[in-house]
Write a protein that holds these residues in place. Structure first.
Motif, PDB file in Angstrom:
ATOM      1  N   GLU A 110       0.807  -1.215   0.000  1.00  0.00           N
ATOM      2  CA  GLU A 110       0.000   0.000   0.000  1.00  0.00           C
ATOM      3  C   GLU A 110       0.841   1.267   0.000  1.00  0.00           C
ATOM      4  O   GLU A 110       0.377   2.314  -0.427  1.00  0.00           O
ATOM      5  CB  GLU A 110      -0.931   0.012   1.212  1.00  0.00           C
ATOM      6  CG  GLU A 110      -1.951  -1.110   1.184  1.00  0.00           C
ATOM      7  CD  GLU A 110      -2.813  -1.139   2.446  1.00  0.00           C
ATOM      8  OE1 GLU A 110      -2.593  -0.293   3.345  1.00  0.00           O
ATOM      9  OE2 GLU A 110      -3.693  -2.006   2.513  1.00  0.00           O
ATOM     10  N   ARG A 111       2.074   1.171   0.489  1.00  0.00           N
ATOM     11  CA  ARG A 111       2.897   2.367   0.656  1.00  0.00           C
ATOM     12  C   ARG A 111       4.312   2.115   0.144  1.00  0.00           C
ATOM     13  O   ARG A 111       4.807   0.987   0.160  1.00  0.00           O
ATOM     14  CB  ARG A 111       2.973   2.752   2.139  1.00  0.00           C
ATOM     15  CG  ARG A 111       1.637   3.053   2.782  1.00  0.00           C
ATOM     16  CD  ARG A 111       1.801   3.467   4.245  1.00  0.00           C
ATOM     17  NE  ARG A 111       2.744   2.648   5.001  1.00  0.00           N
ATOM     18  CZ  ARG A 111       2.439   1.498   5.603  1.00  0.00           C
ATOM     19  NH1 ARG A 111       1.222   1.014   5.529  1.00  0.00           N
ATOM     20  NH2 ARG A 111       3.359   0.820   6.267  1.00  0.00           N
ATOM     21  N   ILE A 112       4.956   3.179  -0.239  1.00  0.00           N
ATOM     22  CA  ILE A 112       6.326   3.101  -0.734  1.00  0.00           C
ATOM     23  C   ILE A 112       7.269   2.534   0.320  1.00  0.00           C
ATOM     24  O   ILE A 112       8.185   1.784   0.000  1.00  0.00           O
ATOM     25  CB  ILE A 112       6.785   4.492  -1.217  1.00  0.00           C
ATOM     26  CG1 ILE A 112       5.994   4.879  -2.478  1.00  0.00           C
ATOM     27  CG2 ILE A 112       8.282   4.538  -1.478  1.00  0.00           C
ATOM     28  CD1 ILE A 112       6.185   6.311  -2.918  1.00  0.00           C
TER      29      ILE A 112
ATOM     30  N   VAL B  34      -3.461   7.110 -10.494  1.00  0.00           N
ATOM     31  CA  VAL B  34      -4.310   8.288 -10.690  1.00  0.00           C
ATOM     32  C   VAL B  34      -5.753   8.002 -10.269  1.00  0.00           C
ATOM     33  O   VAL B  34      -6.388   8.807  -9.591  1.00  0.00           O
ATOM     34  CB  VAL B  34      -4.269   8.757 -12.165  1.00  0.00           C
ATOM     35  CG1 VAL B  34      -5.271   9.867 -12.421  1.00  0.00           C
ATOM     36  CG2 VAL B  34      -2.881   9.199 -12.543  1.00  0.00           C
ATOM     37  N   THR B  35      -6.292   6.851 -10.676  1.00  0.00           N
ATOM     38  CA  THR B  35      -7.681   6.511 -10.361  1.00  0.00           C
ATOM     39  C   THR B  35      -7.788   5.236  -9.528  1.00  0.00           C
ATOM     40  O   THR B  35      -8.895   4.740  -9.322  1.00  0.00           O
ATOM     41  CB  THR B  35      -8.502   6.336 -11.659  1.00  0.00           C
ATOM     42  OG1 THR B  35      -7.937   5.249 -12.411  1.00  0.00           O
ATOM     43  CG2 THR B  35      -8.504   7.601 -12.498  1.00  0.00           C
ATOM     44  N   ASN B  36      -6.662   4.706  -9.091  1.00  0.00           N
ATOM     45  CA  ASN B  36      -6.622   3.488  -8.269  1.00  0.00           C
ATOM     46  C   ASN B  36      -7.195   2.251  -8.960  1.00  0.00           C
ATOM     47  O   ASN B  36      -7.691   1.338  -8.291  1.00  0.00           O
ATOM     48  CB  ASN B  36      -7.305   3.704  -6.917  1.00  0.00           C
ATOM     49  CG  ASN B  36      -6.558   4.701  -6.073  1.00  0.00           C
ATOM     50  OD1 ASN B  36      -5.332   4.672  -6.002  1.00  0.00           O
ATOM     51  ND2 ASN B  36      -7.283   5.618  -5.441  1.00  0.00           N
ATOM     52  N   VAL B  37      -7.103   2.200 -10.306  1.00  0.00           N
ATOM     53  CA  VAL B  37      -7.536   1.004 -11.023  1.00  0.00           C
ATOM     54  C   VAL B  37      -6.496  -0.108 -10.899  1.00  0.00           C
ATOM     55  O   VAL B  37      -6.788  -1.277 -11.132  1.00  0.00           O
ATOM     56  CB  VAL B  37      -7.852   1.315 -12.506  1.00  0.00           C
ATOM     57  CG1 VAL B  37      -6.604   1.691 -13.278  1.00  0.00           C
ATOM     58  CG2 VAL B  37      -8.582   0.159 -13.167  1.00  0.00           C
ATOM     59  N   TYR B  38      -5.277   0.257 -10.503  1.00  0.00           N
ATOM     60  CA  TYR B  38      -4.211  -0.723 -10.329  1.00  0.00           C
ATOM     61  C   TYR B  38      -3.933  -0.962  -8.851  1.00  0.00           C
ATOM     62  O   TYR B  38      -4.180  -0.094  -8.002  1.00  0.00           O
ATOM     63  CB  TYR B  38      -2.914  -0.245 -10.999  1.00  0.00           C
ATOM     64  CG  TYR B  38      -3.023  -0.091 -12.485  1.00  0.00           C
ATOM     65  CD1 TYR B  38      -3.161  -1.199 -13.321  1.00  0.00           C
ATOM     66  CD2 TYR B  38      -2.980   1.169 -13.072  1.00  0.00           C
ATOM     67  CE1 TYR B  38      -3.254  -1.051 -14.693  1.00  0.00           C
ATOM     68  CE2 TYR B  38      -3.070   1.319 -14.447  1.00  0.00           C
ATOM     69  CZ  TYR B  38      -3.208   0.219 -15.250  1.00  0.00           C
ATOM     70  OH  TYR B  38      -3.300   0.363 -16.605  1.00  0.00           O
ATOM     71  N   ILE B  39      -3.380  -2.125  -8.571  1.00  0.00           N
ATOM     72  CA  ILE B  39      -2.957  -2.493  -7.224  1.00  0.00           C
ATOM     73  C   ILE B  39      -1.440  -2.650  -7.253  1.00  0.00           C
ATOM     74  O   ILE B  39      -0.924  -3.479  -8.009  1.00  0.00           O
ATOM     75  CB  ILE B  39      -3.607  -3.821  -6.777  1.00  0.00           C
ATOM     76  CG1 ILE B  39      -5.136  -3.690  -6.791  1.00  0.00           C
ATOM     77  CG2 ILE B  39      -3.080  -4.241  -5.409  1.00  0.00           C
ATOM     78  CD1 ILE B  39      -5.867  -5.016  -6.677  1.00  0.00           C
ATOM     79  N   PRO B  40      -0.703  -1.839  -6.474  1.00  0.00           N
ATOM     80  CA  PRO B  40       0.753  -2.028  -6.420  1.00  0.00           C
ATOM     81  C   PRO B  40       1.050  -3.404  -5.825  1.00  0.00           C
ATOM     82  O   PRO B  40       0.441  -3.802  -4.832  1.00  0.00           O
ATOM     83  CB  PRO B  40       1.240  -0.912  -5.497  1.00  0.00           C
ATOM     84  CG  PRO B  40       0.100   0.032  -5.349  1.00  0.00           C
ATOM     85  CD  PRO B  40      -1.140  -0.750  -5.610  1.00  0.00           C
ATOM     86  N   ARG B  41       1.973  -4.101  -6.439  1.00  0.00           N
ATOM     87  CA  ARG B  41       2.237  -5.479  -6.005  1.00  0.00           C
ATOM     88  C   ARG B  41       3.704  -5.816  -6.229  1.00  0.00           C
ATOM     89  O   ARG B  41       4.303  -5.397  -7.213  1.00  0.00           O
ATOM     90  CB  ARG B  41       1.351  -6.416  -6.811  1.00  0.00           C
ATOM     91  CG  ARG B  41       1.392  -7.844  -6.362  1.00  0.00           C
ATOM     92  CD  ARG B  41       0.376  -8.662  -7.136  1.00  0.00           C
ATOM     93  NE  ARG B  41       0.432 -10.027  -6.715  1.00  0.00           N
ATOM     94  CZ  ARG B  41      -0.323 -10.558  -5.756  1.00  0.00           C
ATOM     95  NH1 ARG B  41      -1.217  -9.825  -5.153  1.00  0.00           N
ATOM     96  NH2 ARG B  41      -0.189 -11.817  -5.412  1.00  0.00           N
ATOM     97  N   LEU B  42       4.251  -6.594  -5.327  1.00  0.00           N
ATOM     98  CA  LEU B  42       5.583  -7.154  -5.500  1.00  0.00           C
ATOM     99  C   LEU B  42       5.414  -8.548  -6.084  1.00  0.00           C
ATOM    100  O   LEU B  42       4.629  -9.350  -5.582  1.00  0.00           O
ATOM    101  CB  LEU B  42       6.324  -7.208  -4.166  1.00  0.00           C
ATOM    102  CG  LEU B  42       6.637  -5.853  -3.541  1.00  0.00           C
ATOM    103  CD1 LEU B  42       7.253  -6.032  -2.155  1.00  0.00           C
ATOM    104  CD2 LEU B  42       7.555  -5.032  -4.423  1.00  0.00           C
TER     105      LEU B  42
END
Length: 194
Positions: A8-10, A100-108
C-alpha cells in the motif's frame, strides 16, 4: 521485509535497489532513472487491454483502453533496476503515474530474467474497479481506442508504441498486434491515401 504480494505504501518496498516490472507504456516511456533493464517474465498474470482509461489515454466521457496485468498465465516484459539512491524518486513517480484513479494495485512479484530471480514492483489491475473493461474482441477494442485521447496523448499511439517496445524486446504479443491491425485498417478507411 515484504517479498511478494500487495503493498500500500512506498515504505513497504524491500531494502536495496528497486526492481520494476514493465509490461506496457513503461517499455517505451519509463520516465524514471534506472541503471539497467532486462527482458523478464512473471507468472500468474498476463498482459491484456482491459482497463478503461479516464485520464492518460481517454476521458470519462470518451474512455480509451490501456493495458493491465490480469490474473492467470504469464507475461514477458522488462525489468528495470533502479539504484537505491534513486529508489524513492522512482517509486513516487510510479505511484503518481499509475495510481491516478486506483484502477491498479501495487504489487511485488517474482521476476525471472537472465540475471536471476528478483522481487519487483508492478501494478496489476483491480477487477472490482469501475474501469475494468473485461475481455473485448480485438475489433471492439480497436473501436474504443480509435479517437480516444487523454492527458498523455492519443490512444492509438499507446498501442503502436507498446507493440514496438515489445518487439524491441523480441516479444510478439499476438493480441496487441491483432488490435493494432484493426486500428490501422480503421485509420486507412478514415484517411485513405491518394
Amino acid at each position: 521485509m515484504t517479498t511478494a504480494g500487495e503493498i500500500e505504501r512506498i515504505d513497504q518496498l524491500p531494502s536495496g535497489p528497486l526492481y520494476v516490472f514493465g509490461y506496457g507504456s513503461l517499455l517505451w516511456r519509463p520516465g524514471f532513472d534506472y541503471r539497467s533493464s532486462h527482458r523478464a517474465r512473471i507468472h500468474g498474470f498476463h498482459r491484456a487491454l482491459r482497463v478503461w482509461s479516464f485520464h492518460h489515454r481517454g476521458t470519462p466521457d470518451r474512455p480509451g483502453l490501456v493495458l493491465g496485468l490480469d490474473r492467470g498465465g504469464s507475461c514477458l516484459g522488462c525489468m528495470f533496476e533502479v539504484a537505491e539512491g534513486n529508489k524513492r524518486a522512482a517509486a513516487e513517480y510510479l505511484w503518481e503515474r499509475e495510481m491516478v484513479t486506483n484502477v491498479y494495485i501495487p504489487r511485488l512479484v517474482k521476476v525471472a530474467c537472465d540475471g536471476g530471480r528478483f522481487t519487483a514492483l508492478t501494478f496489476v489491475l483491480d477487477r472490482n474497479h469501475e474501469q475494468y473493461a473485461g475481455l473485448l474482441r480485438p475489433e471492439h477494442a480497436a473501436d474504443h481506442i480509435l479517437g480516444a485521447q487523454g492527458a498523455s496523448g492519443a490512444n492509438p499511439e499507446y498501442v503502436r508504441e507498446t507493440v514496438a517496445g515489445l518487439e524491441r524486446l523480441g516479444v510478439r504479443d499476438q493480441g496487441l498486434r491483432s488490435v493494432l491491425r484493426h486500428l490501422e485498417g480503421s485509420l486507412d478507411r478514415e484517411f485513405p491515401s491518394d
